[in-house]
Design a protein around this motif. Sequence first.
Motif, PDB file in Angstrom:
ATOM      1  N   LYS A   1      55.899  42.783  46.193  1.00 15.58           N
ATOM      2  CA  LYS A   1      56.349  43.875  45.332  1.00 15.58           C
ATOM      3  C   LYS A   1      55.404  43.940  44.141  1.00 15.58           C
ATOM      4  CE  LYS A   1      60.284  44.546  47.525  1.00 15.58           C
ATOM      5  NZ  LYS A   1      60.583  45.745  48.264  1.00 15.58           N
ATOM      6  N   VAL A   2      55.202  45.143  43.598  1.00 13.45           N
ATOM      7  CA  VAL A   2      54.334  45.292  42.433  1.00 13.45           C
ATOM      8  C   VAL A   2      55.071  46.066  41.341  1.00 13.45           C
ATOM      9  CG1 VAL A   2      53.181  47.408  43.231  1.00 13.45           C
ATOM     10  CG2 VAL A   2      52.019  45.896  41.645  1.00 13.45           C
ATOM     11  N   ASP A   3      54.925  45.599  40.122  1.00 11.08           N
ATOM     12  CA  ASP A   3      55.441  46.303  38.947  1.00 11.08           C
ATOM     13  C   ASP A   3      54.334  47.257  38.511  1.00 11.08           C
ATOM     14  OD1 ASP A   3      56.145  47.183  36.410  1.00 11.08           O
ATOM     15  OD2 ASP A   3      56.721  45.198  35.686  1.00 11.08           O
ATOM     16  N   MET A   4      54.454  48.523  38.876  1.00  6.06           N
ATOM     17  CA  MET A   4      53.388  49.495  38.628  1.00  6.06           C
ATOM     18  C   MET A   4      53.168  49.749  37.135  1.00  6.06           C
ATOM     19  SD  MET A   4      52.071  50.000  41.498  1.00  6.06           S
ATOM     20  CE  MET A   4      51.000  51.405  41.287  1.00  6.06           C
ATOM     21  N   ILE A   5      54.164  49.481  36.316  1.00  2.00           N
ATOM     22  CA  ILE A   5      53.994  49.651  34.872  1.00  2.00           C
ATOM     23  C   ILE A   5      53.111  48.538  34.309  1.00  2.00           C
ATOM     24  CG2 ILE A   5      55.204  49.655  32.650  1.00  2.00           C
ATOM     25  CD1 ILE A   5      57.543  51.043  34.163  1.00  2.00           C
ATOM     26  N   ALA A   6      53.295  47.323  34.810  1.00  2.00           N
ATOM     27  CA  ALA A   6      52.501  46.191  34.328  1.00  2.00           C
ATOM     28  C   ALA A   6      51.088  46.172  34.927  1.00  2.00           C
ATOM     29  CB  ALA A   6      53.208  44.882  34.654  1.00  2.00           C
ATOM     30  N   CYS A   7      50.923  46.724  36.117  1.00  5.24           N
ATOM     31  CA  CYS A   7      49.640  46.668  36.828  1.00  5.24           C
ATOM     32  C   CYS A   7      48.574  47.494  36.110  1.00  5.24           C
ATOM     33  CB  CYS A   7      49.823  47.184  38.249  1.00  5.24           C
ATOM     34  SG  CYS A   7      48.314  47.149  39.220  1.00  5.24           S
ATOM     35  N   ASP A   8      47.379  46.910  35.986  1.00  8.24           N
ATOM     36  CA  ASP A   8      46.226  47.605  35.396  1.00  8.24           C
ATOM     37  C   ASP A   8      45.188  48.009  36.436  1.00  8.24           C
ATOM     38  OD1 ASP A   8      47.021  47.737  32.778  1.00  8.24           O
ATOM     39  OD2 ASP A   8      45.776  46.086  32.074  1.00  8.24           O
ATOM     40  N   GLY A   9      45.459  47.752  37.708  1.00  9.99           N
ATOM     41  CA  GLY A   9      44.558  48.166  38.771  1.00  9.99           C
ATOM     42  C   GLY A   9      43.279  47.359  38.866  1.00  9.99           C
ATOM     43  N   HIS A  10      43.354  46.053  38.627  1.00  8.09           N
ATOM     44  CA  HIS A  10      42.172  45.195  38.733  1.00  8.09           C
ATOM     45  C   HIS A  10      41.699  45.055  40.182  1.00  8.09           C
ATOM     46  CE1 HIS A  10      41.971  43.744  34.570  1.00  8.09           C
ATOM     47  NE2 HIS A  10      43.296  43.827  34.583  1.00  8.09           N
ATOM     48  N   GLY A  11      42.625  45.093  41.142  1.00 11.81           N
ATOM     49  CA  GLY A  11      42.268  45.019  42.556  1.00 11.81           C
ATOM     50  C   GLY A  11      42.111  43.624  43.119  1.00 11.81           C
ATOM     51  N   VAL A  12      42.415  42.606  42.340  1.00 12.94           N
ATOM     52  CA  VAL A  12      42.294  41.224  42.813  1.00 12.94           C
ATOM     53  C   VAL A  12      43.179  40.999  44.031  1.00 12.94           C
ATOM     54  CG1 VAL A  12      42.690  38.791  42.207  1.00 12.94           C
ATOM     55  CG2 VAL A  12      41.691  40.358  40.531  1.00 12.94           C
ATOM     56  N   CYS A  13      44.379  41.532  44.004  1.00 18.75           N
ATOM     57  CA  CYS A  13      45.331  41.328  45.096  1.00 18.75           C
ATOM     58  C   CYS A  13      44.792  41.873  46.419  1.00 18.75           C
ATOM     59  CB  CYS A  13      46.675  41.963  44.763  1.00 18.75           C
ATOM     60  SG  CYS A  13      46.589  43.724  44.351  1.00 18.75           S
ATOM     61  N   ALA A  14      44.183  43.047  46.383  1.00 22.29           N
ATOM     62  CA  ALA A  14      43.643  43.658  47.599  1.00 22.29           C
ATOM     63  C   ALA A  14      42.464  42.868  48.152  1.00 22.29           C
ATOM     64  CB  ALA A  14      43.243  45.100  47.324  1.00 22.29           C
ATOM     65  N   GLU A  15      41.713  42.214  47.287  1.00 21.71           N
ATOM     66  CA  GLU A  15      40.604  41.379  47.752  1.00 21.71           C
ATOM     67  C   GLU A  15      41.119  40.123  48.434  1.00 21.71           C
ATOM     68  OE1 GLU A  15      37.554  40.564  44.864  1.00 21.71           O
ATOM     69  OE2 GLU A  15      37.682  42.604  44.069  1.00 21.71           O
ATOM     70  N   LEU A  16      42.244  39.590  47.957  1.00 19.06           N
ATOM     71  CA  LEU A  16      42.787  38.346  48.495  1.00 19.06           C
ATOM     72  C   LEU A  16      43.616  38.548  49.762  1.00 19.06           C
ATOM     73  CD1 LEU A  16      43.750  36.672  45.123  1.00 19.06           C
ATOM     74  CD2 LEU A  16      41.916  35.988  46.669  1.00 19.06           C
ATOM     75  N   VAL A  17      44.293  39.678  49.880  1.00 17.99           N
ATOM     76  CA  VAL A  17      45.147  39.939  51.052  1.00 17.99           C
ATOM     77  C   VAL A  17      44.945  41.387  51.524  1.00 17.99           C
ATOM     78  CG1 VAL A  17      47.456  39.593  52.004  1.00 17.99           C
ATOM     79  CG2 VAL A  17      46.863  38.468  49.899  1.00 17.99           C
ATOM     80  N   PRO A  18      43.757  41.719  52.014  1.00 22.93           N
ATOM     81  CA  PRO A  18      43.512  43.103  52.436  1.00 22.93           C
ATOM     82  C   PRO A  18      44.368  43.546  53.617  1.00 22.93           C
ATOM     83  CG  PRO A  18      41.691  41.688  53.094  1.00 22.93           C
ATOM     84  CD  PRO A  18      42.600  40.865  52.212  1.00 22.93           C
ATOM     85  N   GLU A  19      44.927  42.578  54.359  1.00 18.00           N
ATOM     86  CA  GLU A  19      45.805  42.913  55.481  1.00 18.00           C
ATOM     87  C   GLU A  19      47.119  43.521  55.010  1.00 18.00           C
ATOM     88  OE1 GLU A  19      43.454  39.164  56.446  1.00 18.00           O
ATOM     89  OE2 GLU A  19      44.613  39.910  54.764  1.00 18.00           O
ATOM     90  N   LEU A  20      47.515  43.232  53.767  1.00 19.14           N
ATOM     91  CA  LEU A  20      48.808  43.690  53.250  1.00 19.14           C
ATOM     92  C   LEU A  20      48.689  44.645  52.071  1.00 19.14           C
ATOM     93  CD1 LEU A  20      50.705  40.282  53.255  1.00 19.14           C
ATOM     94  CD2 LEU A  20      50.851  42.104  54.952  1.00 19.14           C
ATOM     95  N   ILE A  21      47.530  44.679  51.414  1.00 19.08           N
ATOM     96  CA  ILE A  21      47.375  45.468  50.187  1.00 19.08           C
ATOM     97  C   ILE A  21      46.103  46.305  50.256  1.00 19.08           C
ATOM     98  CG2 ILE A  21      47.231  45.412  47.676  1.00 19.08           C
ATOM     99  CD1 ILE A  21      48.466  42.570  47.803  1.00 19.08           C
ATOM    100  N   GLY A  22      46.279  47.604  50.106  1.00 15.89           N
ATOM    101  CA  GLY A  22      45.153  48.514  49.981  1.00 15.89           C
ATOM    102  C   GLY A  22      45.100  49.014  48.549  1.00 15.89           C
TER     103      GLY A  22
END
Length: 68
Positions: free
Chosen positions: A6-27
């Motif tokens: 789950k992601v808190d879209m208000i807190a997220c700044d869009g760094h993209g670290v998560c998508a680099e670590l788990v591209p199978e689950l996060i675009g």
Amino acid sequence: MSEQLKVDMIACDGHGVCAELVPELIGLDEWGYPILANAPVPRELHKHAKKAVSLCPKLALTLAKSRA
């Protein structure tokens, strides 16, 4: 019971670290914000999902219990 990202879209700044670590689950959308798979985290990706949660610069990503 399994877990789902789950992601808190208000807190997220869009760094993209998560998508680099788990591209199978996060675009990423065109602005760099995460688009999460609407599914439980598979067992083989759970370790990677936990790492993505811990390395999120804004602590906006979490693993939450899901019923699926």
